[in-house]
Design an enzyme around this catalytic site. Sequence first.
Site, PDB file in Angstrom:
ATOM      1  N   THR A   7      40.963  -1.834  -7.203  1.00 32.56           N
ATOM      2  CA  THR A   7      41.974  -0.764  -6.736  1.00 32.56           C
ATOM      3  C   THR A   7      42.741  -1.355  -5.707  1.00 32.56           C
ATOM      4  OG1 THR A   7      40.949   0.884  -7.090  1.00 32.56           O
ATOM      5  CG2 THR A   7      42.614   1.465  -5.948  1.00 32.56           C
ATOM      6  N   GLU A  15      52.766  -3.815  -5.541  1.00 35.22           N
ATOM      7  CA  GLU A  15      53.868  -4.181  -4.675  1.00 35.22           C
ATOM      8  C   GLU A  15      54.571  -5.572  -4.787  1.00 35.22           C
ATOM      9  OE1 GLU A  15      53.655  -2.822  -0.550  1.00 35.22           O
ATOM     10  OE2 GLU A  15      51.414  -3.355  -0.699  1.00 35.22           O
ATOM     11  N   HIS A  41      43.923   5.242  -9.849  1.00 36.09           N
ATOM     12  CA  HIS A  41      43.189   4.137 -10.547  1.00 36.09           C
ATOM     13  C   HIS A  41      42.300   4.735 -11.780  1.00 36.09           C
ATOM     14  CE1 HIS A  41      41.345  -0.065 -10.482  1.00 36.09           C
ATOM     15  NE2 HIS A  41      41.608   0.156 -11.966  1.00 36.09           N
TER      16      HIS A  41
END
Length: 108
Positions: A7, A15, A41
């Site tokens: 995750t 990002e 996730h």
Amino acid sequence: MPPVFATAMMIGFIEQTCINGLRPHLSDAQRTVGTHVDVSHVAATPEGMTVTATVTLVEVDGRNLRFDVSCHDESGLIGAGTHRRAVVDFDAFMRRVADKTAPIPTRD
């Protein structure tokens, strides 16, 4: 840890994808910083599978940016949600960071 796409790695990938997409639109003095992540996730991705991140800028509010984000592997959706970033002046930002690490004066 199981041999799957973690995750934390997925969040970092999201990002970085946002950063790469914004780079051509920023001045040399500007950068962006992440301010919020709300991503689920939902499926594991085994080692060796390709993961693709899709990010869509859906809101600009001054210097605040909001993205709809998702990640897919070769079998389908593995994660989705929103990510917020803020545009900052790099030099001013780094001065604020340095100020936080400056020694605190003591009284004798």
